[in-house]
Design a protein around this motif. Sequence first.
Motif, PDB file in Angstrom:
ATOM      1  N   ASN A   8       0.493 -12.872   4.564  1.00  0.00           N
ATOM      2  CA  ASN A   8      -0.300 -13.000   3.337  1.00  0.00           C
ATOM      3  C   ASN A   8      -1.600 -13.750   3.640  1.00  0.00           C
ATOM      4  O   ASN A   8      -1.808 -14.875   3.188  1.00  0.00           O
ATOM      5  CB  ASN A   8       0.507 -13.744   2.274  1.00  0.00           C
ATOM      6  CG  ASN A   8      -0.020 -13.515   0.872  1.00  0.00           C
ATOM      7  OD1 ASN A   8      -0.834 -12.619   0.636  1.00  0.00           O
ATOM      8  ND2 ASN A   8       0.442 -14.313  -0.074  1.00  0.00           N
ATOM      9  N   GLY A  83      -3.410  -2.827  -1.531  1.00  0.00           N
ATOM     10  CA  GLY A  83      -3.807  -3.943  -2.387  1.00  0.00           C
ATOM     11  C   GLY A  83      -5.011  -4.690  -1.847  1.00  0.00           C
ATOM     12  O   GLY A  83      -5.546  -4.393  -0.774  1.00  0.00           O
ATOM     13  N   GLU A  84      -5.403  -5.706  -2.590  1.00  0.00           N
ATOM     14  CA  GLU A  84      -6.590  -6.496  -2.276  1.00  0.00           C
ATOM     15  C   GLU A  84      -6.195  -7.803  -1.590  1.00  0.00           C
ATOM     16  O   GLU A  84      -5.389  -8.576  -2.114  1.00  0.00           O
ATOM     17  CB  GLU A  84      -7.343  -6.830  -3.571  1.00  0.00           C
ATOM     18  CG  GLU A  84      -8.599  -7.647  -3.409  1.00  0.00           C
ATOM     19  CD  GLU A  84      -9.798  -6.812  -2.999  1.00  0.00           C
ATOM     20  OE1 GLU A  84     -10.774  -7.398  -2.486  1.00  0.00           O
ATOM     21  OE2 GLU A  84      -9.771  -5.581  -3.207  1.00  0.00           O
ATOM     22  N   ARG A  86      -6.184 -11.491  -0.725  1.00  0.00           N
ATOM     23  CA  ARG A  86      -6.471 -12.561  -1.679  1.00  0.00           C
ATOM     24  C   ARG A  86      -7.600 -13.465  -1.226  1.00  0.00           C
ATOM     25  O   ARG A  86      -7.933 -13.549  -0.034  1.00  0.00           O
ATOM     26  CB  ARG A  86      -5.211 -13.402  -1.901  1.00  0.00           C
ATOM     27  CG  ARG A  86      -4.723 -14.118  -0.652  1.00  0.00           C
ATOM     28  CD  ARG A  86      -3.472 -14.914  -0.906  1.00  0.00           C
ATOM     29  NE  ARG A  86      -2.981 -15.528   0.324  1.00  0.00           N
ATOM     30  CZ  ARG A  86      -2.286 -16.654   0.366  1.00  0.00           C
ATOM     31  NH1 ARG A  86      -1.985 -17.284  -0.750  1.00  0.00           N
ATOM     32  NH2 ARG A  86      -1.877 -17.141   1.518  1.00  0.00           N
ATOM     33  N   PRO A 106      -1.736  -9.684  -2.707  1.00  0.00           N
ATOM     34  CA  PRO A 106      -1.379  -8.322  -3.090  1.00  0.00           C
ATOM     35  C   PRO A 106       0.125  -8.092  -3.064  1.00  0.00           C
ATOM     36  O   PRO A 106       0.880  -8.895  -2.509  1.00  0.00           O
ATOM     37  CB  PRO A 106      -2.065  -7.478  -2.017  1.00  0.00           C
ATOM     38  CG  PRO A 106      -2.042  -8.363  -0.809  1.00  0.00           C
ATOM     39  CD  PRO A 106      -2.258  -9.758  -1.335  1.00  0.00           C
ATOM     40  N   THR A 107       0.548  -6.996  -3.677  1.00  0.00           N
ATOM     41  CA  THR A 107       1.935  -6.547  -3.582  1.00  0.00           C
ATOM     42  C   THR A 107       2.017  -5.489  -2.496  1.00  0.00           C
ATOM     43  O   THR A 107       1.303  -4.487  -2.535  1.00  0.00           O
ATOM     44  CB  THR A 107       2.418  -5.952  -4.913  1.00  0.00           C
ATOM     45  OG1 THR A 107       2.369  -6.965  -5.924  1.00  0.00           O
ATOM     46  CG2 THR A 107       3.836  -5.430  -4.785  1.00  0.00           C
ATOM     47  N   SER A 109       3.988  -2.570  -0.458  1.00  0.00           N
ATOM     48  CA  SER A 109       5.043  -1.577  -0.667  1.00  0.00           C
ATOM     49  C   SER A 109       6.057  -1.668   0.479  1.00  0.00           C
ATOM     50  O   SER A 109       5.760  -2.219   1.547  1.00  0.00           O
ATOM     51  CB  SER A 109       4.442  -0.172  -0.704  1.00  0.00           C
ATOM     52  OG  SER A 109       3.962   0.189   0.586  1.00  0.00           O
TER      53      SER A 109
END
Length: 313
Positions: A8, A83-84, A86, A106-107, A109
């Motif tokens: 992350n 996703g973006e 952070r 982001p989330t 998958s």
Amino acid sequence: MILTLTPNPSVDHTLEVDDLVRGEVLRIRATRAQAGGKGVNVASALLRAGVDTRAILPVGGGGGAELTTLLGDLPRVTVPIGGETRGNVAVTEPDGTTTKLNAAGPTLSPAEIQALLRALTDEIAKGPDWVVASGSLPAGAPDDLYVRVAELAADHGVPLALDASGAPLRSAAEAGSVELLKPNLEELSDLVGRAPTTVGEVTDAAREVLAKGNGAALVTLGGHGALYVSAEDVLWARGPRVRTRSTVGAGDSALAGFLAHEGTPEERLRRAVAWGTAAVSLPGTTVPRPEDVTDDGVTSTTVPDPLWRIDEL
């Protein structure tokens, strides 16, 4: 060669103010944007010290593009996500007080999680000396992601250093097979369900976690230094008092310093503390250069008194 995994990552924005007052209009003295995420910080510190390293991280969106630019020449494997990436904000005051505003991120998958693990597997197969797994997990990642990472590392005979918190740390610590855990005092307290206040209590707490099948613990204590605890050793070291500009990433630099140097556990602990001390004297998430790091003023002992209070070290 040290391989880092940052599930992350972030773009870290640091704002320096004279005094943080809620509800007021504040003048910002300086700003900076830097590549962030705990594993990224470890790899950046290693790169500056001339240590062979490679970072694995997911990137996506405009934030991912900015992060990729900020990474500069850091060797890396980036895994594209939808996703973006952070952005985090840290507000620092002249006395070193740091207020952090961290986005969730982001989330990912299930397919993106698998792609991240495949990238890790490919790099582990090349035989790094260490794998470092660090930081929070993005939404969509299972709490046992670091357990899977530990299994991958063990399958290839590569030691794992883990710096995490909450459920991901607990899952990996309970499963065992982590060669080096790097909790801070708060994270260790959360693991054992009590708040140690003395060297002896920290030692007992760390060994309780190590008894699950883990190798050793590097417990960072902020301005009170760090303890290295294994089945055989209890070592303590603390750096000199310096003007603190930012505490963000200091623990990451300490971990990098410990892993970057061979030698006895005491020698590696002293270098870890020296790297962490250098980091807090620098702005934002800036990692130290070799010329910033010195053992001068580092105090250490191989037989710390178990009755010493942590807040008096």
